[in-house]
Design an enzyme around this catalytic site. Structure first.
Site, PDB file in Angstrom:
ATOM      1  N   ILE A 100      13.393  62.146 -15.909  1.00  0.00           N
ATOM      2  CA  ILE A 100      12.784  61.320 -15.000  1.00  0.00           C
ATOM      3  C   ILE A 100      11.339  61.635 -14.326  1.00  0.00           C
ATOM      4  CG2 ILE A 100      12.755  61.393 -12.641  1.00  0.00           C
ATOM      5  CD1 ILE A 100      15.160  60.997 -12.751  1.00  0.00           C
TER       6      ILE A 100
ATOM      7  N   LYS B 251      23.351  67.671  -5.495  1.00  0.00           N
ATOM      8  CA  LYS B 251      23.642  68.968  -6.066  1.00  0.00           C
ATOM      9  C   LYS B 251      23.083  70.235  -5.446  1.00  0.00           C
ATOM     10  CE  LYS B 251      25.228  68.244 -11.102  1.00  0.00           C
ATOM     11  NZ  LYS B 251      24.652  66.545 -10.476  1.00  0.00           N
TER      12      LYS B 251
ATOM     13  N   LEU C  90      21.741  58.350 -15.800  1.00  0.00           N
ATOM     14  CA  LEU C  90      22.650  58.053 -17.753  1.00  0.00           C
ATOM     15  C   LEU C  90      21.610  58.102 -18.281  1.00  0.00           C
ATOM     16  CD1 LEU C  90      24.405  54.096 -16.743  1.00  0.00           C
ATOM     17  CD2 LEU C  90      25.127  57.034 -17.460  1.00  0.00           C
TER      18      LEU C  90
END
Length: 549
Positions: A205, A321, A365
């Site tokens: 990222i 999460k 992805l």
């Protein structure tokens, strides 16, 4: 030309030798000579193509438009493939031929695969939207043919790729998710003519954030990274773009507040994107204290340094999460969010204070640890594909889209905001694995098809892993100016209580008291509900050795 000259010579001989040769004879002679020569060449070429074609792979071209035609022309010189027909959903092409190939509807695919032994289908629809491509792929998925695709229309026009350069169907196409055009004003708001710092700049990222940021003409870009190799890679990549933006590659840990503060003050950083974190669920389960130190304290130290350095805007990259976490990683990320919310409450009342916000999204992805590259390696190795559970689902998004949305969400923050990215529909991992196998031209081996090529094996949920991910806590969700970005109102702690909790947690970590650490994470307002016991490898090994002694 030779036939014409030969006929002309025949006429000349008859004229000068006074031989009786009718005027039409040279014309008829030349015409028949052309026909005989062409016929012989066509017969020889047909025989050659028939013999050489036996070794070629029969393919179908999906799309009879301009891209399909160009692809067909390119394949005529191929020694590997032989196009036998076009497939197109446009009924205006029905019962027509394009470049000598019949155009058929998709319903004919099954028959062609069986009768003509078709091995591959080439998608020549570069202008199609992601949703249209997904519909086509879903239509082709049941057949045991490999699916390849021509490059996107944008890459063809820009010269980055040629129409004949075939690629594997990207996993983006399986999601069928059309990207929303970014709002330029939001992209530029926290970046243009400002000094921007990215922590974890070498990660999946972080590196994409750097690529997106440098396009918006910042005054300077500070790359802050713990891994020397990762920092070297992203620094060289950005330097290769040759943009007029100063780049500062800095080694450092987010757990060293003095280093963070000195960097931010030295470069007068305006905006911080905090992407540095340990994100791999099982690894954090096995290394609990390091996960806490990096994700909780690292975030808090970076935020405190930003306040001291007078940073305008601070954006935390969070995760789905963190919502009702069942693992330590998710609990640490929710604790990091709580810290920023506590600091935001303090800063909101101070003039010129740092504006904190956090952006929460699911899997991307192609990131490090992503399941997609693993599946592709397993397919290349002949299988089996390993999936943890038959019913496990996950949200997916492409890395570029996630980075763009993070930047835009950060520009909308007012202070303490929790932004949630619209991840679309959750994807069943088993179905994703099956599609990848089929798109590779192989068959899934299971009880109903024991002679298939690749088997899918279920290894069981890993420590801390859950079947379904969530993106929100509660129902207090509001829309924003961007269709893919929402904001959630969630409970948080006052700064004094949060600091007291950090002090207690620090002592427990220092003493390696994992039972106390577990109790502290459970008592915090994180919604932590662990599905496993304490899995820290060092702690478990130490306990076993002391019990043995």
């Amino acid at each position: 030309m030779g036939s014409f000259l030969s006929g002309l010579t025949l006429a000349g001989i008859g004229f000068f030798s006074n031989a009786f040769i009718p005027r039409t004879v040279p014309i008829i002679y030349s015409s028949f000579l052309v026909i005989f020569i062409i016929s012989i060449r066509l017969i020889v070429r047909a025989l050659y193509q028939s013999l050489s074609g036996r070794t070629k792979i029969n393919i179908l071209i999906y799309g009879a438009g301009s891209a399909g035609r160009q692809l067909s022309i390119a394949l005529k010189h191929s020694h590997e493939y032989r196009a036998i027909a076009f497939i197109d959903r446009d009924r205006s092409y029905l019962k027509t031929s394009v470049l000598g190939l019949r155009v058929l509807l998709p319903e004919a695919i099954d028959c062609l695969i069986t009768k003509r032994d078709v091995k591959k289908v080439l998608l020549a629809v570069p202008r199609a939207s992601a949703n249209e491509r997904k519909l086509i792929i879903d239509q082709l998925a049941p057949y045991s043919v490999e699916i390849l695709s021509v490059p996107s229309f944008a890459d063809i026009v820009s010269g980055k790729a040629k129409i004949s350069e075939l690629q594997d169907v990207s996993v983006d196409d399986l999601l069928g998710r059309d990207a929303v055009m970014p709002q330029q004003s939001l992209l530029e708001a926290n970046i243009k003519n400002k000094v921007v710092m990215v922590t974890g700049a070498g990660g999946s990222i972080g590196s994409e954030l750097c690529r997106q940021i440098i396009k918006q003409q910042p005054k300077g870009l500070v790359l802050f990274e713990l891994s020397e190799f990762a920092l070297y890679q992203i620094d060289r990549e950005l330097a290769g773009l040759k943009l007029d933006v100063p780049i500062y590659p800095l080694l450092g840990s987010v757990q060293r507040v003095h280093r963070l503060e000195s960097v931010m003050k030295s470069f007068q950083v305006d905006t911080v994107y905090h992407a540095a974190a340990y994100k791999h669920v099982p690894l954090v389960e096995y290394n609990v204290i390091e996960g806490i130190r990096n994700n909780i304290y690292g975030t808090y130290y970076t935020a405190k340094a930003a306040i001291e350095a007078g940073v305008e805007s601070f954006v935390l990259i969070s995760t789905d999460k963190a919502v009702r976490p069942t693992n330590v990683m998710g609990a640490t990320k929710r604790m990091a969010e709580l810290g920023l919310q506590a600091l935001a409450e303090q800063e909101n009342g101070r003039e010129g204070g740092t504006r904190f916000c956090m952006v929460r999204f699911g899997n991307v992805l192609g990131s490090s640890g992503s399941v997609i590259p693993l599946f592709k390696k397993q397919i290349a190795a002949g299988g089996p594909l390993t999936v943890t559970h038959p019913d496990i689902t996950r949200y997916f998004m492409t890395i570029p889209e996630a980075a763009q949305l993070v930047i835009q969400a950060g520009a909308m923050g007012k202070g303490g905001d929790v932004f949630v990215l619209d991840m679309g529909e959750s994807v069943k991992i088993t179905a994703l694995a099956e599609n990848l196998i089929k798109l590779s031209g192989l068959e899934v081996r299971n009880d109903s098809n024991p002679h298939g090529d690749i088997e899918i094996q279920f290894s069981g949920l890993r420590p801390g892993e859950k079947l379904y991910e969530e993106l929100l806590i509660g129902d207090n969700v509001e829309k924003t100016a961007h269709s893919r970005i929402m904001t959630a109102n969630e409970i948080h702690l006052p700064l004094d209580e949060y600091n007291q909790m950090l002090d207690t947690l620090d002592q427990a970590c220092h003493g390696m008291k994992h039972e106390d650490i577990r109790e502290l994470l459970l008592s915090a307002p994180t919604g932590f509900k662990p599905t496993d016991g304490i899995n820290d490898i060092v702690w478990n090994t130490y306990n076993r050795s002391t019990r043995t002694i």
